[in-house]
Design an enzyme around this catalytic site. Structure first.
Site, PDB file in Angstrom:
ATOM      1  N   GLY A  45       0.948  -1.313  -0.203  1.00 30.38           N
ATOM      2  CA  GLY A  45       0.097  -0.002  -0.249  1.00 30.38           C
ATOM      3  C   GLY A  45       0.887   1.143  -0.026  1.00 30.38           C
ATOM      4  O   GLY A  45       2.120   1.202   0.252  1.00 30.38           O
ATOM      5  N   LEU A  96       6.893   1.747   4.034  1.00 29.81           N
ATOM      6  CA  LEU A  96       7.945   1.919   3.095  1.00 29.81           C
ATOM      7  C   LEU A  96       8.617   3.378   3.630  1.00 29.81           C
ATOM      8  O   LEU A  96       9.980   3.632   3.220  1.00 29.81           O
ATOM      9  CB  LEU A  96       7.256   2.203   1.753  1.00 29.81           C
ATOM     10  CG  LEU A  96       6.779   1.019   0.921  1.00 29.81           C
ATOM     11  CD1 LEU A  96       6.041   1.201  -0.245  1.00 29.81           C
ATOM     12  CD2 LEU A  96       7.887   0.211   0.823  1.00 29.81           C
TER      13      LEU A  96
HETATM   14 NI    NI Z   1       3.239   3.117   5.690  1.00 21.11          NI
END
Ligand code: NI
Length: 172
Positions: A45, A96
């Site tokens: 995501g 990330l």
């Molecule tokens: Ni995140």
């Protein structure tokens, strides 16, 4: 097209992103580039602020379980959680924007979400399991919230040096 990821320490990750009003070709291009970036980084995501877009826009894989390799991507514009199940579950999350750090986060098992697609058409869906978790994590990003905010004081204290290193490494 691959977009530049933003990392922990970047102030954009702590801002509330703005509602999207223009459902134009640029929005479509940004959503496509976010999907490319998510795949390239092997993420599940990605939210607008993580690639420098201050927009309530996210992309996510519609995963049924953590090992689902065939999940299709979805784009959500102006997503909003309408309902949360009383049942929670714990799973180890990563992000990330915070490389190398993982932590157990408790979240509702199911959520009802309202969002618009890239054409501006409204949708309402009920999702569960991994997909529900990913969406909640990404919607948090749109509100300037990170998964590490859910960790205990003790855990956060332990992570502090690592977080500081990330912030220093990517500060420009
Ligand atoms: Ni995140």
């Amino acid at each position: 097209m691959k977009l530049q990821l933003r990392y922990y320490g970047d102030p954009i990750l702590r801002k509330r992103a703005s509602e999207v009003h223009d459902f134009d070709p640029q929005l479509r291009a940004e959503a496509e580039a976010m999907i490319d970036t998510m795949y390239e980084a092997a993420g599940v995501g990605l939210a607008g602020p993580q690639v420098g877009l201050e927009k309530r826009l996210l992309v996510a894989l519609q995963m049924e379980d953590p090992d689902d390799n065939e999940a299709e991507p979805i784009v959500m514009v102006n997503p909003e959680i309408l309902e949360r199940s009383p049942e929670n579950w714990v799973f180890e999350e990563g992000c990330l924007s915070i490389p190398g750090i993982r932590g157990d986060v408790t979240r509702p098992e199911r959520v009802r979400v309202r969002y618009q697609d890239v054409a501006g058409k409204p949708h309402e869906i009920e999702v569960d399991a991994m997909f529900a978790r990913v969406i909640q994590h990404e919607i948090d990003h749109l509100d300037g919230k990170l998964f590490i905010d859910y960790l205990s004081m003790g855990e956060r204290t332990l992570l502090k040096p690592k977080l500081k290193k990330i912030a220093e490494k990517y500060a420009s």
